[in-house]
Design a protein around this motif. Sequence first.
Motif, short mmCIF file in Angstrom:
data_model
loop_
_atom_site.label_atom_id
_atom_site.label_comp_id
_atom_site.label_asym_id
_atom_site.label_seq_id
_atom_site.Cartn_x
_atom_site.Cartn_y
_atom_site.Cartn_z
N THR A 83 -8.09 -5.39 0.12
CA THR A 83 -8.67 -4.05 0.17
C THR A 83 -9.64 -3.95 1.34
O THR A 83 -10.20 -4.96 1.78
CB THR A 83 -9.38 -3.69 -1.14
OG1 THR A 83 -9.90 -2.36 -1.05
CG2 THR A 83 -10.52 -4.65 -1.43
N GLN A 118 0.82 -1.21 0.00
CA GLN A 118 0.00 0.00 0.00
C GLN A 118 0.85 1.27 0.00
O GLN A 118 0.36 2.34 -0.35
CB GLN A 118 -0.94 -0.01 1.21
CG GLN A 118 -0.24 -0.13 2.55
CD GLN A 118 -1.24 -0.28 3.69
OE1 GLN A 118 -2.13 0.53 3.85
NE2 GLN A 118 -1.10 -1.33 4.47
N GLU A 166 -15.01 -2.15 -4.02
CA GLU A 166 -14.11 -2.75 -5.00
C GLU A 166 -14.32 -4.25 -5.15
O GLU A 166 -13.77 -4.87 -6.05
CB GLU A 166 -12.65 -2.48 -4.59
CG GLU A 166 -12.29 -1.01 -4.66
CD GLU A 166 -10.81 -0.76 -4.43
OE1 GLU A 166 -10.34 0.32 -4.82
OE2 GLU A 166 -10.12 -1.63 -3.86
N TRP A 174 -8.06 -0.43 -11.54
CA TRP A 174 -8.78 -1.69 -11.67
C TRP A 174 -8.93 -2.10 -13.13
O TRP A 174 -8.97 -3.29 -13.46
CB TRP A 174 -10.13 -1.61 -10.97
CG TRP A 174 -10.03 -1.92 -9.51
CD1 TRP A 174 -10.03 -1.04 -8.47
CD2 TRP A 174 -9.86 -3.22 -8.92
NE1 TRP A 174 -9.88 -1.71 -7.28
CE2 TRP A 174 -9.78 -3.04 -7.53
CE3 TRP A 174 -9.79 -4.51 -9.46
CZ2 TRP A 174 -9.63 -4.11 -6.65
CZ3 TRP A 174 -9.63 -5.58 -8.57
CH2 TRP A 174 -9.56 -5.37 -7.19
N GLN A 210 1.11 5.27 -8.22
CA GLN A 210 0.50 3.95 -8.10
C GLN A 210 0.77 3.09 -9.34
O GLN A 210 1.16 1.92 -9.24
CB GLN A 210 -1.01 4.13 -7.90
CG GLN A 210 -1.81 2.84 -7.83
CD GLN A 210 -3.29 3.12 -7.99
OE1 GLN A 210 -3.70 3.77 -8.95
NE2 GLN A 210 -4.10 2.63 -7.07
N THR A 245 -5.05 0.54 -3.69
CA THR A 245 -5.76 1.77 -4.01
C THR A 245 -5.94 2.68 -2.80
O THR A 245 -6.64 3.68 -2.88
CB THR A 245 -7.15 1.44 -4.59
OG1 THR A 245 -7.89 0.67 -3.64
CG2 THR A 245 -7.03 0.66 -5.89
N SER A 246 -5.28 2.35 -1.71
CA SER A 246 -5.40 3.17 -0.51
C SER A 246 -4.77 4.54 -0.73
O SER A 246 -3.62 4.65 -1.16
CB SER A 246 -4.71 2.46 0.67
OG SER A 246 -4.81 3.22 1.85
N SER A 302 -8.47 7.48 -10.18
CA SER A 302 -7.26 6.66 -10.25
C SER A 302 -7.55 5.24 -9.81
O SER A 302 -7.01 4.28 -10.38
CB SER A 302 -6.17 7.27 -9.35
OG SER A 302 -5.74 8.52 -9.84
N ARG A 303 -8.42 5.09 -8.82
CA ARG A 303 -8.81 3.75 -8.38
C ARG A 303 -9.48 2.99 -9.51
O ARG A 303 -9.15 1.82 -9.79
CB ARG A 303 -9.77 3.83 -7.18
CG ARG A 303 -9.10 4.13 -5.86
CD ARG A 303 -10.12 4.40 -4.77
NE ARG A 303 -11.01 3.26 -4.58
CZ ARG A 303 -12.13 3.31 -3.87
NH1 ARG A 303 -12.52 4.46 -3.32
NH2 ARG A 303 -12.87 2.23 -3.72
N ARG A 304 -10.40 3.62 -10.21
CA ARG A 304 -11.12 2.96 -11.30
C ARG A 304 -10.16 2.62 -12.44
O ARG A 304 -10.22 1.50 -13.00
CB ARG A 304 -12.23 3.87 -11.80
CG ARG A 304 -13.12 3.23 -12.87
CD ARG A 304 -14.25 4.16 -13.24
NE ARG A 304 -13.75 5.43 -13.79
CZ ARG A 304 -14.49 6.50 -14.00
NH1 ARG A 304 -15.77 6.48 -13.69
NH2 ARG A 304 -13.96 7.60 -14.49
N TYR A 361 -11.88 -1.40 0.87
CA TYR A 361 -12.95 -0.71 0.15
C TYR A 361 -13.95 -1.76 -0.35
O TYR A 361 -13.69 -2.47 -1.31
CB TYR A 361 -12.38 0.06 -1.04
CG TYR A 361 -11.51 1.23 -0.69
CD1 TYR A 361 -12.01 2.30 0.04
CD2 TYR A 361 -10.18 1.27 -1.09
CE1 TYR A 361 -11.20 3.40 0.36
CE2 TYR A 361 -9.36 2.36 -0.78
CZ TYR A 361 -9.89 3.41 -0.06
OH TYR A 361 -9.09 4.48 0.25
#
Length: 308
Positions: free
Chosen positions: A195, A87, A200, A178, A145, A166-167, A173-175, A197
């Motif tokens: 995760t 992370q 997710e 993935w 990342q 994705t922390s 950016s998370r999407r 989240y």
Amino acid sequence: MANDKIAVQVKSLRRTFGDFVAVDNIDLTVKKGEIFGFLGPNGAGKSTTIRMLCGLLMPTGGSGTVYGFDIVSQPEEIKKIVGYMSQKFSLYNDLTVEENINFFSGIYNVHRENREKRKEWVLDMAQITERRGALTSTLAGGFKQRLALGCAILHEPPILFLDEPTSGVDPISRRNFWHLINEMSQAGTTVFVTTHYMDEADYCDRLALIYRGAIIAEGTPTELRHDHMKRDVLEVETDNSVEALEVLLKHNIEAAIFGSTLHITIDKAEPDTEKIETILQAAGMEVKRCEKIVPSLEDVFVTLIEAS
């Protein structure tokens, strides 16, 4: 399941630190090529499990294999065939982008004749070709990342371990991240991702929910919703979610804030919808919407924790 289709096999895996049980006799099977999600709150044992599977931490008990290599007797062999991204992104902020890539190329023993090609691939994938000479510390979170992911797979490992990848990055950016993971999985890479989240979870082929070191449920996102959620969930939108929550809790109604709404867990939606609206309206609150919804995996997780 045939052994040649199994990427990770874990039986009664355990890790203690003194009297503290971090991982409590867990069993896991991960198939090759799938995205396997390991979900749970911080401190649940996710990172400890990943470190044992990567050959970085010895188990206290139990057994396990990663692509046929034993996690107890062959940790050095495992390190050669896995990609690992923590992370904190495992990057050196005081090195330039290019220096980080060169460093990890050496760590992962990327063949010299292939290093330039792989470096350009990472720069292109991370969309930072023009910033190859910039200090890594100056990159925005999403670019950092992607760079960390690129460095973790320079040697094109068959399995990738992502620990809270994705922390701390923004939702876009998370999407995008993935999307990259899905592309890798479709190309045959096994992805084991942790995760906290819950949103997710639907990106994963299968999931294991872990709480206080123990696995409390496992299956596909659809199976978890169907098999472990026997009660209905109402989503309620009011003019003040916090006050509405306080009112409902005083009436011993199981509710929680979910974004800008409330999620209420009940036995049957039909008779209780009117009751809830009546309670809130009697407290002087406007009920904008009250309807039954498909439970989220967060709803499932909360229900499982309360039952454990």
